[in-house]
Design an enzyme around this catalytic site. Structure first.
Site, short mmCIF file in Angstrom:
data_model
loop_
_atom_site.label_atom_id
_atom_site.label_comp_id
_atom_site.label_asym_id
_atom_site.label_seq_id
_atom_site.Cartn_x
_atom_site.Cartn_y
_atom_site.Cartn_z
CG ASP A 9 -1.77 1.17 1.35
OD1 ASP A 9 -2.28 1.63 0.31
OD2 ASP A 9 -1.95 1.67 2.48
CG ASP A 11 -1.41 7.66 0.62
OD1 ASP A 11 -0.31 8.06 0.18
OD2 ASP A 11 -2.49 7.86 0.04
CG HIS A 21 -12.78 13.35 6.05
ND1 HIS A 21 -13.46 12.17 5.77
CD2 HIS A 21 -12.97 13.60 7.36
CE1 HIS A 21 -14.03 11.75 6.90
NE2 HIS A 21 -13.75 12.57 7.86
CG HIS A 95 -12.19 3.45 -10.57
ND1 HIS A 95 -11.41 2.33 -10.71
CD2 HIS A 95 -12.12 4.11 -11.76
CE1 HIS A 95 -10.90 2.28 -11.93
NE2 HIS A 95 -11.31 3.36 -12.58
ZN LIG Z 1 -11.02 1.02 -9.10
#
Ligand SMILES: [Zn+2]
Length: 174
Positions: A9, A11, A21, A95
């Site tokens: 991963d 972050d 946020h 996305h």
């Molecule tokens: Zn995606």
């Protein structure tokens, strides 16, 4: 010897997380954790394929563009390569939640890696700091390492990427 992959991963593993946020939108906001380049170089030297798999929903939300993300990754790779460390691939899910098959905890980014590299899942790892990382790794079928103090059901838990890499290399010689 089978090819093996360490999925990272971004972050919370490579660099400090953004405020709640918020997202890392520019290279200015990107801050490496100590020892990350050395840790990645150790994986390179031990013949692991090293891939980043990162959710960046801020793109879908219009907070940053895919060009912004790519620019950060260009700088990140440059910085790592100054220390002799190399990322084989970076997979990004830009996305919105629920609109794709790649946002972790789904496994689409792992399947993208599978389309490029042949590797043995039993010798491969997912290293992440959130539950979605661990769930994705498990669903895909690699070993999981959580960099967290929280109670995730990962195969191993530790405090940093350096520790995770030391664990992987120690398991490797067994
Ligand atoms: Zn995606």
């Amino acid at each position: 010897m089978p090819n093996k992959v360490v999925f990272l991963d971004r972050d919370g593993v490579i660099n400090k997380v953004a405020a709640p946020h918020d997202y890392i939108k520019t290279w200015n906001e990107f801050e490496f954790f100590d020892g990350v380049a050395t840790a990645i170089k150790k994986l390179n030297d031990a013949q692991y394929i090293v891939c980043i798999v990162t959710n960046q929903r801020g793109v879908a939300q219009g907070i940053m563009s895919m060009e912004d993300v790519n620019e950060i990754h260009k700088q990140m790779r440059c910085e790592l390569e100054l220390s002799g460390a190399h990322l084989d691939a970076i997979f990004v899910c830009p996305h919105e939640n629920g609109t794709c098959t790649c946002r972790k905890p789904q496994t689409g980014m792992f399947q993208q890696a599978e389309a490029i590299y042949q590797f043995d899942k039993n010798s491969s790892y997912m290293v992440g700091d959130s539950e979605s990382d661990i769930l994705a790794g498990k669903k895909f079928g690699v070993k999981t390492i959580a960099i967290t103090i929280k109670e995730f059901a990962a195969d191993y838990k530790c405090n940093s990427l350096c520790e995770a890499v030391n664990y992987i290399l120690q398991e490797d010689v067994k």
